[in-house]
Design a protein around this motif. Sequence first.
Motif, mmCIF file in Angstrom:
data_model
loop_
_atom_site.group_PDB
_atom_site.id
_atom_site.type_symbol
_atom_site.label_atom_id
_atom_site.label_comp_id
_atom_site.label_asym_id
_atom_site.label_seq_id
_atom_site.Cartn_x
_atom_site.Cartn_y
_atom_site.Cartn_z
ATOM 1 N N SER A 21 -7.102 2.513 3.741
ATOM 2 C CA SER A 21 -6.846 1.067 3.707
ATOM 3 C C SER A 21 -5.683 0.692 4.603
ATOM 4 C CB SER A 21 -6.573 0.609 2.272
ATOM 5 O OG SER A 21 -7.703 0.840 1.464
ATOM 6 N N GLN A 22 -4.628 1.499 4.578
ATOM 7 C CA GLN A 22 -3.488 1.241 5.461
ATOM 8 C C GLN A 22 -3.934 1.245 6.920
ATOM 9 O OE1 GLN A 22 -0.744 4.323 4.016
ATOM 10 N NE2 GLN A 22 0.736 2.692 3.616
ATOM 11 N N LEU A 75 0.829 -1.207 0.000
ATOM 12 C CA LEU A 75 0.000 0.000 0.000
ATOM 13 C C LEU A 75 0.863 1.256 0.000
ATOM 14 C CD1 LEU A 75 -2.892 -1.037 2.402
ATOM 15 C CD2 LEU A 75 -3.025 -0.660 -0.060
ATOM 16 N N GLU A 76 1.969 1.199 0.718
ATOM 17 C CA GLU A 76 2.880 2.348 0.740
ATOM 18 C C GLU A 76 3.436 2.614 -0.660
ATOM 19 O OE1 GLU A 76 4.538 5.631 2.282
ATOM 20 O OE2 GLU A 76 3.285 4.255 3.429
ATOM 21 N N SER A 77 3.769 1.560 -1.381
ATOM 22 C CA SER A 77 4.253 1.703 -2.759
ATOM 23 C C SER A 77 3.174 2.301 -3.652
ATOM 24 C CB SER A 77 4.681 0.341 -3.323
ATOM 25 O OG SER A 77 5.777 -0.157 -2.610
ATOM 26 N N VAL A 124 -6.186 4.825 -0.203
ATOM 27 C CA VAL A 124 -5.044 3.973 0.141
ATOM 28 C C VAL A 124 -4.645 4.230 1.592
ATOM 29 C CG1 VAL A 124 -2.584 3.528 -0.295
ATOM 30 C CG2 VAL A 124 -4.173 3.677 -2.207
ATOM 31 N N ASP A 125 -4.638 5.503 1.990
ATOM 32 C CA ASP A 125 -4.355 5.843 3.398
ATOM 33 C C ASP A 125 -5.360 5.174 4.331
ATOM 34 O OD1 ASP A 125 -2.046 7.367 3.306
ATOM 35 O OD2 ASP A 125 -3.121 9.274 3.147
ATOM 36 N N LEU A 177 0.712 4.241 -2.714
ATOM 37 C CA LEU A 177 0.553 5.649 -2.345
ATOM 38 C C LEU A 177 1.674 6.496 -2.950
ATOM 39 C CD1 LEU A 177 -1.094 7.712 -0.783
ATOM 40 C CD2 LEU A 177 0.257 7.159 1.244
ATOM 41 N N LEU A 178 2.895 6.010 -2.871
ATOM 42 C CA LEU A 178 4.018 6.750 -3.465
ATOM 43 C C LEU A 178 3.860 6.889 -4.977
ATOM 44 C CD1 LEU A 178 7.006 5.265 -1.419
ATOM 45 C CD2 LEU A 178 6.069 7.587 -1.284
ATOM 46 N N GLU A 200 1.197 9.535 -5.653
ATOM 47 C CA GLU A 200 1.750 10.872 -5.388
ATOM 48 C C GLU A 200 2.727 11.294 -6.465
ATOM 49 O OE1 GLU A 200 3.199 10.498 -1.377
ATOM 50 O OE2 GLU A 200 1.200 10.798 -0.531
ATOM 51 N N ALA A 229 -5.515 8.223 -3.475
ATOM 52 C CA ALA A 229 -4.476 8.314 -2.445
ATOM 53 C C ALA A 229 -5.099 8.317 -1.052
ATOM 54 C CB ALA A 229 -3.632 9.570 -2.657
ATOM 55 N N ASN A 275 -4.028 -1.784 9.945
ATOM 56 C CA ASN A 275 -3.122 -1.591 11.077
ATOM 57 C C ASN A 275 -3.591 -2.433 12.258
ATOM 58 O OD1 ASN A 275 -1.522 -0.700 13.170
ATOM 59 N ND2 ASN A 275 -1.979 1.465 12.871
#
Length: 136
Positions: free
Chosen positions: A71-72, A2-4, A68-69, A6-7, A10, A65, A76
């Motif tokens: 979802s992260q 998910l971080e990938s 995705v945040d 989001l990056l 962006e 974006a 958690n």
Amino acid sequence: MLESALLAIEKVLAHADSELQGTLYLGPTANLPLEALRTASQTDEQRFRASAAQTAANICLSSAAALVDVSQALLNRRRDRSDPELEREWQALITHTKIASRSAYRAALIMAAQKNLLQAQGVEPTPAGQLPSLAH
């Protein structure tokens, strides 16, 4: 992953912002709910200076974006939070999801106000039977 994602989103947004077509598009703001207008960020207002297609794309990417945040956060599994903190976080996630949804709806309104993709991009269609001009 998910971080990938989001990056990547962006990065696409930054690239799109650097290559704005420059055609002024103020969109069908009269059709937007008052609340949607109030929640529009300054960044969205700056992006509203592009073509309708660019504006809709940027809004969709911003919405993606945000989701995705969300979802992260939903994935958690940290357990060291108090009940009030968990409740505040939950309400914030609901709010962020609603805002992303409203943004996607805003993009749909912008798109619906256009006849076709070329008009949305601010490009004049080539009349039938004519070859497009290569001169810019």
